[in-house]
Design an enzyme around this catalytic site. Structure first.
Site, PDB file in Angstrom:
ATOM      1  N   LYS A  44       0.834  -1.211   0.000  1.00  0.00           N
ATOM      2  CA  LYS A  44       0.000   0.000   0.000  1.00  0.00           C
ATOM      3  C   LYS A  44       0.863   1.253   0.000  1.00  0.00           C
ATOM      4  CE  LYS A  44      -4.081  -2.013   2.108  1.00  0.00           C
ATOM      5  NZ  LYS A  44      -4.938  -2.071   3.304  1.00  0.00           N
ATOM      6  N   GLY A  45       0.530   2.185  -0.877  1.00  0.00           N
ATOM      7  CA  GLY A  45       1.255   3.456  -0.951  1.00  0.00           C
ATOM      8  C   GLY A  45       2.592   3.359  -1.672  1.00  0.00           C
ATOM      9  N   ALA A 114       0.534   8.071  -4.684  1.00  0.00           N
ATOM     10  CA  ALA A 114       1.646   7.429  -5.394  1.00  0.00           C
ATOM     11  C   ALA A 114       1.216   6.935  -6.774  1.00  0.00           C
ATOM     12  CB  ALA A 114       2.167   6.255  -4.571  1.00  0.00           C
ATOM     13  N   ASN A 117      -2.376   6.538 -11.891  1.00  0.00           N
ATOM     14  CA  ASN A 117      -3.763   6.519 -12.369  1.00  0.00           C
ATOM     15  C   ASN A 117      -4.659   7.488 -11.604  1.00  0.00           C
ATOM     16  OD1 ASN A 117      -3.523   4.314 -14.347  1.00  0.00           O
ATOM     17  ND2 ASN A 117      -3.032   3.057 -12.562  1.00  0.00           N
ATOM     18  N   LYS A 144       6.779   7.294  -1.277  1.00  0.00           N
ATOM     19  CA  LYS A 144       6.506   7.198   0.159  1.00  0.00           C
ATOM     20  C   LYS A 144       7.281   5.982   0.691  1.00  0.00           C
ATOM     21  CE  LYS A 144       1.759   8.716  -0.746  1.00  0.00           C
ATOM     22  NZ  LYS A 144       0.335   8.342  -0.791  1.00  0.00           N
ATOM     23  N   ASP A 169      -3.929   5.757   4.342  1.00  0.00           N
ATOM     24  CA  ASP A 169      -4.285   4.400   4.768  1.00  0.00           C
ATOM     25  C   ASP A 169      -3.065   3.482   4.862  1.00  0.00           C
ATOM     26  OD1 ASP A 169      -3.930   4.309   1.930  1.00  0.00           O
ATOM     27  OD2 ASP A 169      -4.833   2.316   1.970  1.00  0.00           O
TER      28      ASP A 169
HETATM   29  P1  B16 Z   1      -0.297   2.892  -9.949  1.00  0.00           P
HETATM   30  P2  B16 Z   1      -1.999   5.814  -3.079  1.00  0.00           P
HETATM   31  C1  B16 Z   1      -0.796   3.849  -4.421  1.00  0.00           C
HETATM   32  O1  B16 Z   1      -1.767   4.823  -4.343  1.00  0.00           O
HETATM   33  C2  B16 Z   1      -1.351   2.492  -4.028  1.00  0.00           C
HETATM   34  O2  B16 Z   1      -1.617   2.465  -2.641  1.00  0.00           O
HETATM   35  C3  B16 Z   1      -0.359   1.400  -4.350  1.00  0.00           C
HETATM   36  O3  B16 Z   1      -0.918   0.138  -4.042  1.00  0.00           O
HETATM   37  C4  B16 Z   1      -0.012   1.468  -5.833  1.00  0.00           C
HETATM   38  O4  B16 Z   1       0.946   0.484  -6.188  1.00  0.00           O
HETATM   39  C5  B16 Z   1       0.549   2.856  -6.138  1.00  0.00           C
HETATM   40  O5  B16 Z   1      -0.420   3.829  -5.801  1.00  0.00           O
HETATM   41  C6  B16 Z   1       0.914   3.021  -7.602  1.00  0.00           C
HETATM   42  O6  B16 Z   1      -0.259   2.969  -8.344  1.00  0.00           O
HETATM   43  O7  B16 Z   1       0.179   1.533 -10.340  1.00  0.00           O
HETATM   44  O8  B16 Z   1      -1.742   3.158 -10.233  1.00  0.00           O
HETATM   45  O9  B16 Z   1       0.615   3.985 -10.446  1.00  0.00           O
HETATM   46  O10 B16 Z   1      -2.444   4.947  -1.955  1.00  0.00           O
HETATM   47  O11 B16 Z   1      -0.687   6.532  -2.830  1.00  0.00           O
HETATM   48  O12 B16 Z   1      -3.086   6.740  -3.577  1.00  0.00           O
HETATM   49 MG    MG Z   2      -3.330   4.669  -0.027  1.00  0.00          MG
END
Ligand code: B16
Ligand code: MG
Length: 217
Positions: A44-45, A114, A117, A144, A169
């Protein structure tokens, strides 16, 4: 007003964490192993590249550079198909009430995610135009728990980091908020997010009075 609020996206505004998990799990399964919910906490993150590196380590699998890029693309395609039908109805309960309070009181808020999308998801759930600033996986070089994403968001809000409040989270995200000298509010389990200044299991547990106290202090 002198306070700003920064929201993480996945797991805070929408429950996309489980779709990331499903897509990573499918990737692992196709490579011949499985990943657990506990391992998923560590994803996560975490950025897409760093997530795949961790997963390959767990499965003891090594890939060429080309295969690595290909697996990342497959994972993202699967993830995007899981979230393709997402709408404003998927905004997690209690979130809109907090956003409305901030808007009504002219407290600016930013996204600090992170995810590459993030902008697409905000458009799907009809919140894109509500944010004063959006900082996502396309805007940062250090993932992060590095505070970069939140420090850029604070700068775009024209707020001192110590006047910013972060909703997160993930363990990595709470650590990033703390490293940025911001108030960290964990959304999830207290036992997991014990480094946060405050923890709530979800937004329905947050009283507007609590937000009011934070942003008017
Ligand atoms: P993407 P956040 C993070 O979003 C997710 O928690 C993490 O699981 C994911 O790998 C990362 O974004 C990258 O996402 O593949 O869509 O670029 O929690 O920081 O909003
Ligand atoms: Mg998150």
């Amino acid at each position: 007003n002198s306070k700003g609020v920064i929201f993480d996206l996945d797991g805070v505004i929408v429950d996309t964490a489980r779709y990331h998990y499903l897509a990573w799990r499918k990737l692992a399964n196709d490579l011949g192993f499985d990943i657990t919910e506990t391992q998923n906490e560590e994803l996560k993150g975490v950025s897409r590249v760093a997530s795949l590196e961790k997963i390959l380590g767990w499965g003891n699998v090594s890939l060429s550079q080309d295969e690595f890029m290909e697996q990342m693309a497959i994972k993202n395609d699967n993830y995007l198909s899981y979230i393709s039908t997402m709408t404003a109805k998927d905004i997690l309960p209690g979130v809109s009430k907090v956003l409305d309070f901030l808007t009504e009181n002219e407290i600016p808020f930013a996204l600090g995610s992170a995810s590459k999308n993030a902008r697409g998801i905000l458009e799907k759930i009809n919140l894109y135009h509500r944010f004063s600033a959006i900082v996502d996986g396309n805007n940062v070089s250090k993932a992060k728990p590095n505070p970069e994403v939140f420090l850029i968001a604070a700068k775009e809000l024209e707020m001192a980091p110590s006047n910013c409040i972060v909703f997160e989270d993930s363990v990595a995200g709470v650590q990033a908020a703390n490293a940025a000298n911001m108030v960290s509010i964990g959304i999830g389990e207290k036992s997991v997010l014990n480094e946060a200044d405050h923890v709530f299991s979800d937004f329905t547990k947050i009283e507007i009075e609590f937000i009011k106290n934070l942003v008017t202090r």
